[in-house]
Scaffold this active site. Structure first.
Site, PDB file in Angstrom:
ATOM      1  CG  HIS A   5      -2.100  -0.774   0.985  1.00  0.00           C
ATOM      2  ND1 HIS A   5      -3.094  -0.734   1.152  1.00  0.00           N
ATOM      3  CD2 HIS A   5      -2.029  -2.231   0.685  1.00  0.00           C
ATOM      4  CE1 HIS A   5      -4.356  -1.671   1.343  1.00  0.00           C
ATOM      5  NE2 HIS A   5      -2.946  -2.606   0.847  1.00  0.00           N
ATOM      6  CG  ASP A  30      -4.434   1.565   2.656  1.00  0.00           C
ATOM      7  OD1 ASP A  30      -3.439   2.043   2.074  1.00  0.00           O
ATOM      8  OD2 ASP A  30      -5.358   1.009   3.307  1.00  0.00           O
TER       9      ASP A  30
END
Ligand code: UDP
Length: 480
Positions: free
Chosen positions: A20, A124
């Protein structure tokens, strides 16, 4: 307000996990390359993963800065130094604590937002509360999921129409393509901690209220799914990838993420000695690990396949589980290269000698393979990786499946899921130069060209980022 009234200022808050963090850093750099002031928020031990790259960008005149907030390891009972999902050595015990720590980051992030008043927050999906704190300040929050439109659509579809419990194999018929799936390839909640399950549920709920979604993909790769996601599911989304293409020169590619255990020069000269498309690259991402018996099957399967390969092996796999058969490394010398822990993946995939990628189908790896024109052998393990596999094998048709039929979780099961004969067979299918393999290679090269065009000026991803920037500029600013 930002320091200059007309310069947009964007905050980026990545999850502390390579899969990520790396694409969000690439995204942040991409925004900065379009004249936006960028601030990346992370914790002290994650910043070194990208600080050299940012320094180089700063020297080129890009406006990127990094703000550190402490990671609350001790508060949740993690040892000091555990600030990244890939640094947990006992995953099942430590991951729930890690996910708990993520919630404690809300306050320091909120304080930074209040101090700097950026125009938007890219955060995120693992920070569901980011939507609310952005709303409090009146700025748009953009979610980054780290996966494809295809997976987002399939996930949504299966949530609405779950397959019948007793059916083992089923076909999804409501999406742009018919997708064959097996029941045991769906995420298995019994192998997911309750903390993670709860976090994912909150992430889903926050997505419904959030301003929009940033997708690391390009329109030409999955047009039907990009349209479906926006028009049928009804989410605002921008595709701005493949973001790894932001790493253009050798230094950027080589320094992306952890420090590689091999000198780049050694890796490149080994590859230079091989014929085009003759080397298989094997890596299963930054988090997954295999049991000794599975590693042994891979080793033997590779050895008997006769093809050249680069295999990224986790050193804890090797040391703790003593999987390496006697003399394996000696026997494969010259033909096989083992890289411990971290390889410069984008650099390797872009080398003309690499003709195949055996991958766990993490979305970054999948898209990096597509961007390099390299067909795949798919070996999904957990998360949405089985969905990515179906995109690769059934829709794009640029990969062969290793034949994994069961969702295994981060650590893998007790037994070897794929046997040496099946590994050897899949390697032969992809690397052996048969007609279907050549067709896959041609399709992969076409996708590579499309990917590169998408990020160039006037390309679909370039234009979508322009549209997003224009929209944020028009977003009313809160009174301060
Ligand atoms: N990666 C790398 N070297 C490695 C392992 C991983 O550069 O040895 C990078 C890879 O290029 C990708 C990311 O780490 O960008 C892994 O993300 P992915 O979604 O493929 O898998 P995850 O690690 O999240 O399971």
């Amino acid at each position: 307000m930002g320091s200059e009234p007309h310069q947009l200022h964007a905050f980026f808050f990545p999850l502390m996990a390579q899969g990520h963090l790396l694409p969000i850093i690439d995204m942040a750099r991409l925004f900065a390359s379009r004249g936006i002031k960028v601030t990346i928020i992370t914790t002290p031990l994650n910043a070194p993963l990208f600080s050299n790259t940012i320094e180089r960008d700063n020297q080129l005149g890009l406006d990127i800065s990094v703000q550190l907030i402490p990671f609350p390891s001790e508060e949740v009972g993690l040892p000091q130094g555990c600030e990244n999902l890939s640094s947990l050595d006992n995953f099942s015990d430590m991951a729930p604590k890690f996910f708990k720590a993520l919630d404690l980051l809300q306050k320091p992030l909120e304080e930074l937002l209040q101090t700097h008043s950026p125009h938007c927050l890219v955060a995120d999906m693992f920070f569901p509360w980011a939507t609310d704190i952005a709303a409090k300040l009146g700025i748009p929050r953009l979610i980054f999921h780290g996966t494809s439109f295809f997976s987002l659509c399939l996930l949504d579809y299966l949530r609405r129409y779950p397959p019948h419990e007793n059916i083992e194999t089923f076909t999804v018929v409501g999406l742009p393509d018919q997708i064959e799936l097996r029941r045991y390839q769906l995420p298995d909640l019994s192998k997911t901690s309750s903390e993670l399950a709860n976090l994912l549920q909150r992430a889903r709920e926050s997505e419904e209220k959030t301003y929009g979604v940033l997708v690391n993909s390009f329109y030409e790769l999955e047009p039907g799914y990009a349209d479906y996601y926006r028009n049928v599911i009804g989410r605002k989304a921008w595709h701005i990838g493949p973001v790894s293409l932001r790493n253009r020169d050798i230094v950027d590619k080589a320094q992306r993420g952890n420090k590689a255990s091999i000198v780049n020069h050694a890796c490149l000269s080994w590859l230079d000695s091989k014929k085009p498309n003759s080397v298989l690259y094997l890596s299963f991402g930054s988090v997954a690990s295999f049991t000794a018996s599975q590693l042994f099957e891979i080793a033997i399967g590779l050895e008997s396949s006769g093809y050249s390969f680069i295999w990224v092996v986790k050193s804890n796999d090797e040391i703790e589980q003593r999987w390496m058969s006697d003399g394996f490394e000696e026997r494969i010398k010259g033909r096989g290269l083992l890289i411990r822990d971290w390889a410069p993946q984008v650099l390797i995939l872009d080398h003309p000698a690499v003709g195949g990628f055996m991958t766990h189908c993490g979305w970054n790896s999948t898209l990096e393979s597509v961007s390099a024109g390299v067909p795949m052998i798919t070996w999904p393990l957990f998360a949405e990786q089985f969905y990515n596999e179906k995109l690769v094998t059934q829709v794009l048709r640029v990969g062969v499946s290793a034949g994994v039929n069961e969702w295994s979780g981060f650590v893998g099961g007790e037994k070897a899921i794929v046997k040496r004969e099946d590994i050897e067979k899949a390697v032969e299918q992809l690397m052996g130069g048969g007609e279907e393999a050549e067709r896959m290679r041609t399709r992969a090269m076409e996708l590579k060209e499309m990917a590169r065009r998408a990020v160039e000026e006037g390309g679909s991803s370039y234009n979508d980022l322009t549209a997003l920037i224009e929209e944020i500029k028009l977003h009313p600013r809160p009174a301060v």
